[in-house]
Design an enzyme around this catalytic site. Structure first.
Site, PDB file in Angstrom:
ATOM      1  CG  ASP A  44      -2.011  -1.050   1.139  1.00  0.00           C
ATOM      2  OD1 ASP A  44      -2.366  -1.448   0.020  1.00  0.00           O
ATOM      3  OD2 ASP A  44      -2.501  -1.480   2.206  1.00  0.00           O
ATOM      4  CE1 TYR A  72       3.779  -6.703   4.440  1.00  0.00           C
ATOM      5  CE2 TYR A  72       3.239  -8.934   5.146  1.00  0.00           C
ATOM      6  CZ  TYR A  72       3.289  -7.970   4.159  1.00  0.00           C
ATOM      7  OH  TYR A  72       2.857  -8.266   2.892  1.00  0.00           O
ATOM      8  CG  ASP A  86      -4.656   2.413   5.492  1.00  0.00           C
ATOM      9  OD1 ASP A  86      -5.636   3.185   5.367  1.00  0.00           O
ATOM     10  OD2 ASP A  86      -4.066   1.924   4.506  1.00  0.00           O
ATOM     11  NE  ARG A 178      -4.929  -1.862   4.002  1.00  0.00           N
ATOM     12  CZ  ARG A 178      -5.869  -1.750   3.068  1.00  0.00           C
ATOM     13  NH1 ARG A 178      -6.925  -0.996   3.280  1.00  0.00           N
ATOM     14  NH2 ARG A 178      -5.764  -2.388   1.927  1.00  0.00           N
TER      15      ARG A 178
END
Length: 228
Positions: A44, A72, A86, A178
């Protein structure tokens, strides 16, 4: 006469914040002056970290790279959320998280670990009936998304500074971090959103091996292009 080997190359890039994955591909494509360039797994715009970009004959390997395990690190914020989970959309209050403890957060993370069913966020690039769902979401149109199986092999809470939850997640292809923020907030009954995200690994490729985009572009432009 010696036959020239078809050009192919894999680039490891540290994607800059606010750049789309396609922006990075376009920049590298323009520097290489060839059309056959693609990335192996979208990040993203507000995420940073490892992006694999394949050029020439190496574009045939994109699906292989996309299928590999991802790692991550990042931060969730409890007590608030957004439509996109987000910072792309406006933040609003949900509930006071001040009574939550590290043990509460860790227990919630355990419930989101292993083989789970996950509903992708409506603000995502998934296609339904051939159309990207984020386009419908931005117009206020609701699109029903089905839960999909994903694997979260590690959901580690690296530190908790209420309301901030710092994490390390190792997961399968197709996992939305997310959505993990959303689901963590729902389990804790306070809401949550993702405030930062960095992809640190794809398979055996690590962020430490990646180059900054501008440095990479400079190197590409300085090299001879006869065999590309």
């Amino acid at each position: 006469m010696q036959e020239i080997e078809p050009y192919g190359e894999v680039f490891l890039v540290n994607k800059p914040i606010e750049w789309t994955s396609f922006d990075v591909v376009k920049k590298i494509r323009n520097a290489l002056k060839i059309k056959k360039v693609g990335h192996a797994g979208t990040l993203d715009p507000l995420a940073t970290g490892l992006l694999i970009v394949c050029a020439g004959k190496k574009t045939k390997s994109i699906e292989t790279y996309m299928g590999q395990e991802k790692e991550y690190t990042g931060t969730f914020v409890l007590g608030k959320t957004t439509e996109s989970f987000d910072l792309e959309r406006e933040v609003f209050d949900v509930a006071d998280p001040s009574s939550l403890t590290l043990e509460d957060v860790k227990a919630a993370a355990v419930k989101l670990s292993g083989d789970i069913m996950q509903v992708p966020p409506s603000h995502s690039a998934i296609k339904v009936d051939g159309k990207r769902v984020y386009k419908a979401a931005r117009k206020g149109t609701e699109v029903k998304l089905e839960a999909r199986p994903v694997r979260v092999s590690t959901f580690e809470i690296t530190s908790f500074e209420n309301p901030k939850v710092h994490f390390r997640i190792v997961c399968s292809k197709g996992t939305y971090i997310r959505s993990l923020a959303r689901d963590l907030g729902e389990i804790l009954n306070v809401g949550a959103y993702m405030s930062s995200l960095c992809r640190t690994r794809i398979g055996d490729f690590r962020l430490e091996e990646a180059k900054e985009l501008e440095e990479l572009i400079k190197e590409i432009k300085e090299r001879p292009h006869e065999n590309i």
